[in-house]
Design a protein around this motif. Structure first.
Motif, short mmCIF file in Angstrom:
data_model
loop_
_atom_site.label_atom_id
_atom_site.label_comp_id
_atom_site.label_asym_id
_atom_site.label_seq_id
_atom_site.Cartn_x
_atom_site.Cartn_y
_atom_site.Cartn_z
N ILE A 121 -1.44 10.65 -7.27
CA ILE A 121 -2.60 10.14 -8.05
C ILE A 121 -3.11 8.67 -8.11
CG2 ILE A 121 -1.52 9.91 -10.42
CD1 ILE A 121 -4.67 11.89 -9.97
N PHE A 122 -1.87 7.93 -7.94
CA PHE A 122 -2.19 6.57 -7.97
C PHE A 122 -2.98 6.13 -6.56
CE2 PHE A 122 1.06 6.77 -11.17
CZ PHE A 122 0.34 6.38 -12.33
N ARG A 123 -2.94 6.72 -5.63
CA ARG A 123 -3.67 6.49 -4.16
C ARG A 123 -5.06 6.47 -4.37
NH1 ARG A 123 -0.95 10.22 0.59
NH2 ARG A 123 1.04 9.47 0.36
N TYR A 124 -5.77 7.03 -5.60
CA TYR A 124 -6.94 6.68 -5.91
C TYR A 124 -7.36 5.19 -6.58
CZ TYR A 124 -7.94 11.42 -4.65
OH TYR A 124 -7.78 12.60 -3.84
N PHE A 125 -6.53 4.33 -6.88
CA PHE A 125 -6.51 3.05 -7.08
C PHE A 125 -7.07 2.17 -5.97
CE2 PHE A 125 -4.74 4.46 -11.14
CZ PHE A 125 -5.29 3.74 -12.09
N VAL A 126 -6.83 2.75 -4.77
CA VAL A 126 -7.39 1.86 -3.55
C VAL A 126 -8.45 2.48 -3.10
CG1 VAL A 126 -5.99 2.92 -1.84
CG2 VAL A 126 -6.32 0.51 -1.63
N ILE A 127 -9.33 1.47 -2.69
CA ILE A 127 -10.72 2.14 -2.34
C ILE A 127 -10.44 2.42 -0.71
CG2 ILE A 127 -13.06 1.53 -1.75
CD1 ILE A 127 -12.68 -0.71 -4.15
N GLU A 128 -11.09 3.36 -0.27
CA GLU A 128 -10.73 3.94 1.23
C GLU A 128 -12.06 3.64 1.77
OE1 GLU A 128 -8.36 7.34 3.38
OE2 GLU A 128 -9.53 8.04 1.46
N PRO A 129 -12.25 2.77 2.80
CA PRO A 129 -13.52 2.48 3.48
C PRO A 129 -14.07 3.65 4.26
CG PRO A 129 -11.88 1.07 4.41
CD PRO A 129 -11.22 2.19 3.56
N PRO A 130 -15.59 3.82 4.25
CA PRO A 130 -16.18 4.86 4.85
C PRO A 130 -15.66 4.85 6.30
CG PRO A 130 -17.78 3.58 3.80
CD PRO A 130 -16.46 2.61 3.79
N LYS A 131 -15.70 6.31 6.85
CA LYS A 131 -15.06 6.80 8.01
C LYS A 131 -15.97 5.93 9.26
CE LYS A 131 -11.83 8.88 6.59
NZ LYS A 131 -10.68 8.56 6.63
N PHE A 132 -17.17 5.74 9.09
CA PHE A 132 -18.01 5.04 10.00
C PHE A 132 -17.65 3.56 10.19
CE2 PHE A 132 -20.66 4.17 6.40
CZ PHE A 132 -21.21 3.02 6.73
N ILE A 133 -17.29 2.90 9.35
CA ILE A 133 -16.82 1.55 9.34
C ILE A 133 -15.35 1.58 10.12
CG2 ILE A 133 -15.96 -0.30 7.93
CD1 ILE A 133 -18.33 0.34 5.76
N THR A 134 -14.69 2.14 9.57
CA THR A 134 -13.14 2.14 10.11
C THR A 134 -13.21 2.55 12.00
OG1 THR A 134 -12.60 4.64 9.52
CG2 THR A 134 -11.94 2.55 8.09
N ARG A 135 -14.16 3.64 11.97
CA ARG A 135 -14.20 3.96 13.48
C ARG A 135 -14.91 2.96 14.13
NH1 ARG A 135 -16.05 9.38 12.78
NH2 ARG A 135 -13.67 9.86 12.69
N TYR A 136 -16.06 2.30 13.68
CA TYR A 136 -16.67 1.12 14.51
C TYR A 136 -15.93 -0.02 14.63
CZ TYR A 136 -20.21 -2.71 15.25
OH TYR A 136 -20.48 -3.73 15.68
N ILE A 137 -14.90 -0.49 13.50
CA ILE A 137 -14.11 -1.58 13.76
C ILE A 137 -12.85 -1.12 14.85
CG2 ILE A 137 -12.34 -3.01 12.47
CD1 ILE A 137 -14.11 -2.58 9.99
N ARG A 138 -12.49 -0.13 14.82
CA ARG A 138 -11.35 0.41 15.47
C ARG A 138 -12.02 0.27 17.15
NH1 ARG A 138 -10.80 5.78 14.61
NH2 ARG A 138 -11.33 6.54 16.52
N ARG A 139 -12.78 0.76 17.26
CA ARG A 139 -13.59 0.73 18.76
C ARG A 139 -13.75 -0.57 19.17
NH1 ARG A 139 -15.97 6.60 18.59
NH2 ARG A 139 -13.95 7.58 18.61
N THR A 140 -14.13 -1.74 18.23
CA THR A 140 -14.64 -2.97 18.69
C THR A 140 -13.41 -3.66 18.83
OG1 THR A 140 -16.28 -2.78 16.81
CG2 THR A 140 -15.86 -4.90 17.92
#
Lengths: 353, 69
Positions: A121-140
């Motif tokens: 439950i404590f995993r919700y204390f960290v903010i997960e960035p939206p998928k399109f951002i992580t995907r874009y950064i990963r590809r860059t």
């Protein structure tokens, strides 16, 4: 000044390594491509020649890492400024600031419990960035352009680690763009040496080391969270647990008694870069009091002087004297005072004689 | 086809990004949506080109354990 030092040390000790997991990975993947391309473009070398070529390539890696870190520091400083501006727009009075500090503290404690892996439950204390951002950064990160490290450095603001998120929350809490920018600057500068060394050596922490390290980070974040909650309650006028702990450990603050002149007492209170001195003041009950606040090259948050029970909030000059009138108080009143962040505290005790 | 896996060993939100990078490494994988909050990933792949064992091995290579749900 203290808060910047704390931010820097937090970055140096915990922030740098905790953010390395992904941000370091991004940088490393970008560097690997460059290194690979460089090696392929060279004539085939063996033995000592190959070693020298590899060393030359590694020394060339220093520049992209520095570009990445420079861009990261700049981006987080700007982000800090914006967060501080957001905090100032919210027009934080001592009570809302106190609530914010308590929420920040709970956020940090929740994050620490997440790192301890107490419950999913404590995993919700960290903010997960939206998928399109992580995907874009990963590809860059896989691009071979030289500006990539620079761009990735800026992009790290979108994927902050837990410790950075906690520091961002503190930046909002300052309610001052410049102070918040300074905090984020100090923090990211603190993260840079570790980041540089580990990226430069292109090594990764072993999983065992990472687990041990996460535990250390969790303990630090837990302590910072508890301090933040304590500061929030202090700002609301509750006695500080930190003070209590200090006096319990034998570090009792020096007391000062107010001389009475013409029916009212006069007290001197120094607001320094290390807090208030003396921390405990005694005054006559049922008599008005003139509290002389003295500052001399004071740039800490002690300049934001708050007496929660009287709803007094006074911004002191960096150097000078400000008199605060305190109305007569009944005997045995213990009046708490604090800085605007609830970090530095003290009390005035009203006695009959 | 789409399949869900429980992922063990994630310790931060960015672990999901690491797992999603399998999209680029494993031919036949169309899309991966990994969630640190839920501790799982939903993978869309061509079963003619890639098998579950390969997916599990790819996740293991990233430092995590995938268990089919």
């Amino acid at each position: 000044m203290d808060q910047y030092l704390v931010a820097f040390i937090t970055g140096l000790t915990t922030g740098g390594l905790s953010c390395l997991a992904v941000q370091g990975g991004l940088l490393a993947s970008s560097l690997e491509r460059q290194l690979e391309r460089e090696m392929l473009s060279r004539p085939v070398a063996t033995g000592k020649k190959k070693l020298k070529a590899l060393q030359r390539s590694h020394s060339r890696m220093a520049l992209p890492i520095l570009l990445f870190l420079g861009a990261k520091v700049a981006a987080y400083t700007v982000l800090g400024f914006l967060l501080g501006a957001l905090g100032s727009v919210l027009k934080l009075n001592p009570v809302t600031r106190a609530v914010l500090l308590i929420l920040i503290g709970l956020f940090m404690v929740g994050n620490a419990l997440r790192m301890f892996n107490i419950h999913p439950i404590f995993r919700y204390f960290v903010i997960e960035p939206p998928k399109f951002i992580t995907r874009y950064i990963r590809r860059t990160s896989k691009s071979e352009e030289f500006v990539t490290p620079l761009f990735l450095g800026v992009m790290t603001v979108l994927i902050p680690c837990g410790v950075t998120q906690a520091m961002m929350a503190v930046a909002i809490g300052t309610g001052d763009p410049w102070q918040a920018a300074g905090l984020m600057l100090a923090f990211t500068l603190g993260t840079s040496p570790v980041f540089f060394i580990v990226s430069f050596l292109a090594t990764e922490l072993g999983s065992k080391m990472e687990t041990i390290f996460m535990r250390v980070v969790a303990v630090v974040v837990l302590m910072l969270g508890l301090v933040s909650i304590d500061s929030g309650f202090t700002l609301m006028g509750a006695p500080s647990l930190m003070n209590w702990a200090q006096s319990w450990m034998g570090a009792a603050p020096v007391a000062q008694t107010a001389p009475v002149s013409g029916g009212s007492g006069v007290l001197l209170l120094n607001a320094t870069n290390d807090g208030y001195s003396p921390r405990i003041l005694h005054a006559m009950a049922n008599k008005s009091l003139k509290l002389n606040m003295i500052t001399q090259n004071t740039y800490s948050c002690a300049r934001g002087f708050v007496i929660p029970s009287l709803n007094v909030e006074q911004l002191l000059p960096a150097s000078g004297r400000v008199v605060i009138d305190i109305p007569p108080q009944p005997a045995n009143t213990v009046m708490q005072f604090t800085c605007s962040m609830g970090m530095y505290t003290g009390q005035i005790i009203f006695d009959l004689n | 086809m789409k399949k869900m896996f429980r992922i063990l060993g994630m310790h931060c939100a960015n672990c999901s990004m690491r797992i999603e990078s399998i999209e680029d490494d494993l031919p036949g994988v169309k899309e991966i949506n990994a969630s640190y909050h839920k501790g799982q990933m939903v993978i869309e792949y061509d079963e003619k080109l890639v098998m579950d064992e390969q997916i599990i091995a790819a996740v293991k290579k990233k430092g995590y354990q995938a268990v089919p749900v």
